[in-house]
Write a protein that holds these residues in place. Structure first.
Motif, PDB file in Angstrom:
ATOM      1  N   SER A 198       3.357   2.324  15.021  1.00  0.00           N
ATOM      2  CA  SER A 198       2.238   1.419  15.696  1.00  0.00           C
ATOM      3  C   SER A 198       2.944   1.235  16.969  1.00  0.00           C
ATOM      4  CB  SER A 198       2.121   0.173  15.001  1.00  0.00           C
ATOM      5  OG  SER A 198       3.370  -0.350  14.598  1.00  0.00           O
ATOM      6  N   ILE A 199       2.028   0.908  18.016  1.00  0.00           N
ATOM      7  CA  ILE A 199       2.166   0.444  19.325  1.00  0.00           C
ATOM      8  C   ILE A 199       1.717  -0.603  19.969  1.00  0.00           C
ATOM      9  CG2 ILE A 199       2.262   1.487  21.665  1.00  0.00           C
ATOM     10  CD1 ILE A 199       3.758   3.562  20.183  1.00  0.00           C
ATOM     11  N   SER A 200       2.493  -1.484  20.492  1.00  0.00           N
ATOM     12  CA  SER A 200       1.865  -2.980  20.950  1.00  0.00           C
ATOM     13  C   SER A 200       0.875  -2.788  22.129  1.00  0.00           C
ATOM     14  CB  SER A 200       3.081  -3.536  21.261  1.00  0.00           C
ATOM     15  OG  SER A 200       3.628  -3.412  22.527  1.00  0.00           O
ATOM     16  N   LYS A 201      -0.075  -3.548  22.047  1.00  0.00           N
ATOM     17  CA  LYS A 201      -0.940  -3.640  23.047  1.00  0.00           C
ATOM     18  C   LYS A 201      -0.474  -3.776  24.338  1.00  0.00           C
ATOM     19  CE  LYS A 201      -5.186  -5.033  20.374  1.00  0.00           C
ATOM     20  NZ  LYS A 201      -6.257  -6.006  20.441  1.00  0.00           N
ATOM     21  N   VAL A 202       0.615  -4.652  24.452  1.00  0.00           N
ATOM     22  CA  VAL A 202       1.313  -4.867  25.764  1.00  0.00           C
ATOM     23  C   VAL A 202       1.818  -3.587  26.539  1.00  0.00           C
ATOM     24  CG1 VAL A 202       3.135  -6.028  26.884  1.00  0.00           C
ATOM     25  CG2 VAL A 202       1.997  -7.151  24.900  1.00  0.00           C
ATOM     26  N   ARG A 203       2.240  -2.621  25.765  1.00  0.00           N
ATOM     27  CA  ARG A 203       2.669  -1.584  26.145  1.00  0.00           C
ATOM     28  C   ARG A 203       1.642  -0.548  26.675  1.00  0.00           C
ATOM     29  NH1 ARG A 203       6.520   1.848  22.947  1.00  0.00           N
ATOM     30  NH2 ARG A 203       7.241   2.397  25.153  1.00  0.00           N
ATOM     31  N   LYS A 252       7.406  -0.120   1.537  1.00  0.00           N
ATOM     32  CA  LYS A 252       6.762  -1.717   1.620  1.00  0.00           C
ATOM     33  C   LYS A 252       6.227  -1.658   2.942  1.00  0.00           C
ATOM     34  CE  LYS A 252       9.733  -3.561  -2.000  1.00  0.00           C
ATOM     35  NZ  LYS A 252       8.847  -3.465  -2.965  1.00  0.00           N
ATOM     36  N   ASP A 253       6.241  -1.188   3.903  1.00  0.00           N
ATOM     37  CA  ASP A 253       5.692  -1.269   5.314  1.00  0.00           C
ATOM     38  C   ASP A 253       4.091  -1.125   4.952  1.00  0.00           C
ATOM     39  OD1 ASP A 253       8.035  -1.720   6.364  1.00  0.00           O
ATOM     40  OD2 ASP A 253       8.159   0.224   7.367  1.00  0.00           O
ATOM     41  N   HIS A 258       2.418   3.444   7.833  1.00  0.00           N
ATOM     42  CA  HIS A 258       2.377   4.500   7.231  1.00  0.00           C
ATOM     43  C   HIS A 258       1.378   5.839   7.551  1.00  0.00           C
ATOM     44  CE1 HIS A 258       5.242   4.206   3.674  1.00  0.00           C
ATOM     45  NE2 HIS A 258       5.127   2.737   4.156  1.00  0.00           N
ATOM     46  N   ILE A 259       0.167   5.272   7.771  1.00  0.00           N
ATOM     47  CA  ILE A 259      -0.662   6.250   8.194  1.00  0.00           C
ATOM     48  C   ILE A 259      -0.706   7.005   9.467  1.00  0.00           C
ATOM     49  CG2 ILE A 259      -3.432   6.452   8.903  1.00  0.00           C
ATOM     50  CD1 ILE A 259      -4.056   4.558   6.728  1.00  0.00           C
ATOM     51  N   LEU A 374      -1.141  -9.525  -7.087  1.00  0.00           N
ATOM     52  CA  LEU A 374      -2.167  -8.687  -7.056  1.00  0.00           C
ATOM     53  C   LEU A 374      -2.636  -8.479  -5.640  1.00  0.00           C
ATOM     54  CD1 LEU A 374      -4.263  -7.836  -9.189  1.00  0.00           C
ATOM     55  CD2 LEU A 374      -5.563 -10.081  -8.524  1.00  0.00           C
ATOM     56  N   LYS A 375      -2.336  -9.176  -4.758  1.00  0.00           N
ATOM     57  CA  LYS A 375      -2.648  -8.793  -3.432  1.00  0.00           C
ATOM     58  C   LYS A 375      -1.809  -7.769  -2.915  1.00  0.00           C
ATOM     59  CE  LYS A 375      -3.016 -10.465   1.478  1.00  0.00           C
ATOM     60  NZ  LYS A 375      -2.764 -11.605   2.225  1.00  0.00           N
ATOM     61  N   ARG A 376      -0.686  -7.685  -3.077  1.00  0.00           N
ATOM     62  CA  ARG A 376       0.317  -6.589  -2.670  1.00  0.00           C
ATOM     63  C   ARG A 376      -0.020  -5.260  -3.401  1.00  0.00           C
ATOM     64  NH1 ARG A 376       4.763  -4.525  -4.944  1.00  0.00           N
ATOM     65  NH2 ARG A 376       5.019  -6.751  -6.343  1.00  0.00           N
ATOM     66  N   LEU A 377      -0.409  -5.504  -4.610  1.00  0.00           N
ATOM     67  CA  LEU A 377      -0.855  -4.196  -5.192  1.00  0.00           C
ATOM     68  C   LEU A 377      -2.076  -3.595  -4.881  1.00  0.00           C
ATOM     69  CD1 LEU A 377       0.105  -4.923  -9.179  1.00  0.00           C
ATOM     70  CD2 LEU A 377       0.853  -3.054  -7.758  1.00  0.00           C
ATOM     71  N   ARG A 378      -3.109  -4.315  -4.451  1.00  0.00           N
ATOM     72  CA  ARG A 378      -4.036  -3.774  -3.775  1.00  0.00           C
ATOM     73  C   ARG A 378      -4.304  -3.090  -2.584  1.00  0.00           C
ATOM     74  NH1 ARG A 378      -6.822  -9.124  -5.116  1.00  0.00           N
ATOM     75  NH2 ARG A 378      -8.325  -8.975  -6.721  1.00  0.00           N
ATOM     76  N   GLU A 379      -3.182  -3.850  -1.740  1.00  0.00           N
ATOM     77  CA  GLU A 379      -2.641  -3.050  -0.636  1.00  0.00           C
ATOM     78  C   GLU A 379      -1.952  -1.591  -0.940  1.00  0.00           C
ATOM     79  OE1 GLU A 379      -0.562  -6.291   1.365  1.00  0.00           O
ATOM     80  OE2 GLU A 379      -2.125  -7.218   2.020  1.00  0.00           O
TER      81      GLU A 379
END
Length: 699
Positions: A198-203, A252-253, A258-259, A374-379
């Motif tokens: 991922s690249i920050s918008k600032v850059r 866990k990221d 990851h994508i 549960l939220k983490r599992l969905r993610e």
């Protein structure tokens, strides 16, 4: 070498962006580059005139001025360029003599942040910095270890958010730098690899420049990597590959990280084939870790919470709290990197902050509340889904679908063999993975030759008496699941595999039946696995296990309507002998498989098992740990996005007995409910609790 990345970068609209130059007197004058960058055959930048081979002329010849209704004219700033070259040479000369003032001033040119305005120490303009880069390129041999601090500043400067001409000059400097000083290859390559996430918008939004998007950034990074590796090919295995492994996101990221990283890794292996197999193995290894973690977490959940999540996974098309618009965004993420993931990444960060503000009440899961878990599992499920979709998409390009009678090309065969090698090395030995193995299930069906080869290898390992027992057991589960579920497997192949398994059962019975006094799951576990595999295949592929034309529905239905048994293949009848023997496999095999086989076999007039089953229940089935589990690796594929690759080649469960057909037999009626969704609950697991021997768990 002309690459796709080069041509894409060459055509970016940012090549005509406005630049603010501060050359001699500090004034800012807007210029427009009218010449597109040429990234071809090792050439960086645009050649505007035939005299541009002269370094002092070419250094500034890309700068043009435009006015309304007038043609652009070239403005040569030879003197400023010469001044910059003199400044760089003097700074390095003074540095060699122990005077650091000029050297430190040179460093500050690259240290100054273009994103933040500093009145005391303003960042140099892009043109000034570009001339400095060109000047350094001409004296790159002097940038040895004594100038390492300057090189570190150069590598750390923000270059991806500037214009194409700057990128051209910068990449040329990097290429010359690693060619002249091999010890900088690691630092340069690491910087490039770190720009694959991922690249920050600032850059990407520098003051005074048109914003660039993620696609442009990644195109530039790939162009730089490709150009450098063309000059130093050995760096692909010695430097690039280890860094790609080192910088791989933690499991866990978040999904976006990851994508983006995996998508860029898949781009890299297309122009660095020397690391293709190793890098794909690394990617699949990380994916399977996420897969296993999800299955472990599902088992640890309370029944009600686990069933809720399982239902969500199974019924995503009906009960999914992700809107269609968000699904559309996910599709764009998995097929091409866009600016969408960044917004989602920001959302993920905000959600993470919100989570930190929630109650820290502890439960049985290490301080994690059920809601958070549960939220983490969905993610995690969503992450796994998108990563597998990326991998399916990659292999679809390299193992394309074609006519059944076509012979695969050498390139296609090589891609399949590499995946198969990764499967045996990484996926096959892994216990409890649920979805990753479907890469092999899908790829094996792309060509009949691949399917035959995959089946033959599994059967060979299944009957190999010299192989470890867990290998034989796992192979048996795989071949049963593949034959039962793979839609492209021909009826003749189903018959061949079942015939071979039944003959093996017959030989085993002849050899060891005399010594068997009672069912013993530990002693004869391998034997029971094969029996269970045949029963499982029978339930799915019974239409392929007789001598009638499987397409002649009328003949099949006529036999069944007249309560006549179908003309089964001869070797299948050994199953009757096995089930009625003292081995008593119906007492040891998974009850989900046993009950469904009994119902199917009874309806098809193949055999009746109810008396044996009832007697086993009266005598007790024994401890669960001695019974076989109901693990079949190609259980229903339920991930919402990537299932589009599996559905066309997958056989779903259909009971042999129509649901609306009455049956007066109490046992048969009771078990019909199980058969309707046999043998799975919503998550595809067996309806009975799984029990394993230590050998099975060692897989």
């Amino acid at each position: 070498m002309i690459s796709v990345a080069q041509s894409q970068l060459d055509s970016q609209p940012s090549s005509k962006m406005t630049m603010k130059h501060n050359i001699e007197n500090g004034s800012s004058t807007p210029f427009h580059s009218k010449k597109r960058v040429r990234f071809a055959s090792g050439e960086f930048g645009a050649k505007a005139t035939k005299n541009e081979s002269d370094p002092e002329d070419s250094d500034a010849s890309f700068i043009t001025s435009t006015t309304t209704n007038t043609s652009s004219k070239k403005i040569k700033v030879t003197r400023p360029m010469r001044n910059v070259k003199d400044f760089v040479r003097n700074a390095l000369d003074e540095r060699a003599n122990g005077k650091m003032a000029g050297y430190e001033k040179l460093r500050r040119k690259f240290q100054a942040s273009p994103e933040v305005f500093d009145e005391q120490s303003p960042a140099p303009s892009s043109q000034e910095l570009q001339m400095t880069i060109k000047a350094l390129t001409s004296v790159v041999s002097r940038l040895d270890t004594k100038c390492e601090s300057l090189v570190e500043d150069i590598i750390a400067t923000n270059w991806v958010g500037r214009d194409n001409m700057f990128v051209s000059a910068y990449v040329k400097l990097l290429a010359n730098l690693v060619s002249a000083h091999a010890h900088y290859m690691g630092s340069v390559t690491k910087m490039l690899v770190q720009n694959l996430g991922s690249i920050s918008k600032v850059r990407m939004n520098l003051p005074g420049y048109e914003p660039v998007n993620k696609n442009t950034v990644y195109d530039r990074v790939h162009f730089a990597l490709q150009y450098i590796l063309d000059l130093v090919p050995t760096a692909s295995t010695s430097t690039l590959y280890p860094l790609l492994v080192q910088c791989y996101p933690h499991q866990k990221d978040n999904k976006v990280e990851h994508i983006l990283y995996v998508d860029n890794c898949l781009r890299i292996i297309d122009y660095v084939p020397s690391i293709r197999h190793k890098l794909l193995t690394v990617i699949i290894s990380h994916v399977i870790k996420i897969d296993i973690e999800i299955q472990g977490d599902l088992e640890d959940l309370d029944d009600s919470v686990g069933e809720q999540l399982e239902a969500e996974i199974m019924q995503v098309d009906v009960e999914d709290d992700v809107s269609e618009d968000e699904d559309s965004d996910d599709d764009e993420e998995a097929t091409e990197t866009t600016d969408k993931p960044e917004a989602e990444e920001q959302d993920a960060e905000e959600e993470s902050e919100d989570d930190d503000e929630e109650s820290d009440a502890e439960d049985d899961f290490g301080g994690e509340t059920p809601e958070k878990r549960l939220k983490r599992l969905r993610e995690s499920v969503d992450k796994l889904d998108n990563l597998l979709d990326l991998l399916f998409g990659y292999y679809a390009k390299h193992i394309p679908e074609t006519e059944a009678d076509k012979i695969p090309t050498r390139e296609v065969t090589e891609s399949y063999e590499n995946l198969q090698s990764t499967f045996w090395q990484t996926i096959f030995p892994t216990y409890q993975s649920r979805y990753t193995q479907f890469l092999m299930f899908w790829a094996a069906q792309r060509f009949p030759h691949f399917s035959d080869h995959f089946s033959a290898l599994m059967v060979q390992r299944m009957i190999d008496g010299q192989a470890p027992q867990h290998t034989r057991i796992t192979s048996t589960a795989y071949i049963a699941s593949y034959i039962a579920r793979a839609k492209t497997v021909k009826a003749s192949d189903v018959k061949s595999v079942v015939n071979l398994m039944c003959r093996w059962l017959g030989d085993y019975m002849n050899l060891r039946e005399a010594e068997c006094k009672f069912p013993d799951a530990n002693r004869y576990r391998w034997f029971y696995q094969v029996v269970q595999a045949v029963m499982y295949i029978f339930c799915y592929r019974w239409r392929d296990l007789h001598f009638l034309d499987e397409e002649d529905e009328e003949s099949i239905e006529l036999h069944l309507a007249n309560s006549r048994s179908l003309p089964w293949i001869p070797d299948l009848h050994v199953l009757k002998r096995v089930i009625g023997s003292r081995f008593n496999p119906l007492k040891v095999c998974s009850q989900a498989v046993v009950d469904t086989f009994a119902d199917t076999a009874f309806h098809l007039q193949f055999m009746t098992c109810w008396s044996i089953i009832e007697e086993n229940k009266r005598n007790g089935l024994g401890p669960e740990e001695y019974m076989l589990d109901c693990y079949f690796p190609f259980d229903p594929y339920t991930l919402k996005k990537s299932r589009r690759w599996i559905d066309p080649v997958y056989i779903v469960w259909q009971p042999a007995k129509p649901e609306d057909e009455d049956d007066s037999d109490e046992n048969s009626s009771d078990d019909e409910d199980d058969a309707a969704e046999w043998p799975y609950k919503v998550d595809g697991e067996a309806e009975v609790d799984e029990g394993d021997s230590s050998e099975t768990h060692s897989m």
